[in-house]
Design a protein around this motif. Structure first.
Motif, mmCIF file in Angstrom:
data_model
loop_
_atom_site.group_PDB
_atom_site.id
_atom_site.type_symbol
_atom_site.label_atom_id
_atom_site.label_comp_id
_atom_site.label_asym_id
_atom_site.label_seq_id
_atom_site.Cartn_x
_atom_site.Cartn_y
_atom_site.Cartn_z
ATOM 1 N N ALA A 135 0.856 -1.189 0.000
ATOM 2 C CA ALA A 135 0.000 0.000 0.000
ATOM 3 C C ALA A 135 0.886 1.232 0.000
ATOM 4 O O ALA A 135 1.980 1.228 0.578
ATOM 5 C CB ALA A 135 -0.930 0.011 1.221
ATOM 6 N N ARG B 218 -3.501 -0.884 -3.114
ATOM 7 C CA ARG B 218 -4.184 0.068 -2.229
ATOM 8 C C ARG B 218 -3.411 1.372 -2.142
ATOM 9 O O ARG B 218 -2.182 1.369 -2.040
ATOM 10 C CB ARG B 218 -4.346 -0.507 -0.812
ATOM 11 N N PRO C 12 -6.699 -3.005 5.546
ATOM 12 C CA PRO C 12 -7.431 -2.899 4.280
ATOM 13 C C PRO C 12 -8.918 -2.590 4.434
ATOM 14 O O PRO C 12 -9.568 -2.206 3.458
ATOM 15 C CB PRO C 12 -7.231 -4.284 3.641
ATOM 16 N N ALA D 273 -10.251 0.665 3.045
ATOM 17 C CA ALA D 273 -10.260 0.901 1.600
ATOM 18 C C ALA D 273 -11.635 1.371 1.139
ATOM 19 O O ALA D 273 -12.669 0.873 1.585
ATOM 20 C CB ALA D 273 -9.871 -0.376 0.865
#
Length: 291
Positions: free
Chosen positions: A65, A94, A184, A187
């Motif tokens: 990420a 991400r 995550p 997100a």
């Protein structure tokens, strides 16, 4: 591995500081001739070659990420899109993107907000990549602009009127960013990041007087006077006008949002107060040389 951009900016540097010495590999993207501002055993610096576009993609290889940010300029959208495309090509899934309250690609009267909105739109157009967007309120670190006059004259002079603004410490924005990099589940979310209270510049001056133990006053000036001050600081004409438009949008209550609990909710700790911020940087507001 996480990658952090704009590591000399207030938030990017704070993101590095949050991640320093944690059990995760961190790559700091250096796109200017500067040194790594935060050094730790888990942080490595990478400096892409501006003459070799593929080197930017290689900088993102192996990254889970990435924190995307860049300094305010007419090229924000271009910079974000270039980094996002390179990251996507390298397999990054991400992004945590730093934007700002009021970001809008159609904004007509504040070009800085239009630039931020265009940056958001460009990154959103990257398919198959999840984005967490951070839209912080006005950051307390921007008070550093007035540190010299606070130290020398006990004065904050600006075209800010008496409306209360929402504030947040860049370090708290960084804490939210790090939480989003690690988890995550953030997100796809958009976080408006604020501190715990709204304050006008006259109120800030009054608080500074108590914290610093010296009189500090706020003096309202015209946009023309502010323009001359910014010219003296060496800003380009386009950035002077962009800054004045942004300040006017804040002063006219166009952008102000009420304080919220995002920092507490996401990080598990409350946002820093103005008092805590000033105590941490007290020398900067008291010493002309430190300012």
């Amino acid at each position: 591995m996480f990658l952090v951009t704009d590591v000399t900016g207030h938030v990017g540097r704070a993101v590095l500081a949050e991640l320093a010495n944690q059990p995760v590999a961190v790559r700091a993207l250096l796109q200017e001739p500067v040194d790594l501002p935060i050094k730790a055993s888990n942080i490595e610096a990478v400096r892409p070659d501006p003459e070799d576009p593929s080197s930017l993609q290689r900088a993102f290889e192996g990254v889970e990420a990435a924190f995307l940010a860049s300094g305010y300029s007419p090229h924000i959208a271009e910079n974000h899109l270039k980094m996002a495309n390179a990251a996507k090509a390298a397999g990054v899934k991400r992004f945590v993107q730093l934007s700002g309250v009021g970001a809008n690609p159609q904004m007509c009267c504040a070009r800085m907000l239009r630039w931020l909105g265009q940056a958001e739109s460009g990154v959103t157009a990257c398919r198959d990549v999840a984005v967490t967007r951070l839209r912080p309120a006005y950051m307390l670190q921007l008070l550093f602009e007035f540190a010299p006059t606070i130290a020398q004259q006990g004065l904050i002079a600006g075209p800010f009127r008496s409306n209360a603004w929402s504030w947040v410490d860049a370090r708290d924005v960084a804490a939210v960013a790090v939480a989003a990099l690690k988890d995550p589940s953030h997100a796809g979310r958009i976080y408006t990041v604020t501190g715990s209270e709204s304050l006008s510049f006259p109120q800030i001056a009054d608080r500074l007087s108590h914290i610093l133990g010296k009189p500090v006053r706020y003096h309202d000036i015209t946009a023309n006077e502010a323009r001359g001050w910014l010219q003296g600081k060496g800003l380009s004409p386009v950035m002077i006008e962009a800054k004045l438009e942004y300040w006017d949008a804040c002063a006219s209550n166009m952008l102000n949002v009420p304080p919220n609990t995002v920092v507490q909710d996401v990080t598990g700790r409350p946002p820093r107060s103005l008092e805590a911020f000033v105590q941490d940087y007290k020398a900067r507001f008291l010493s002309a040389s430190a300012a």
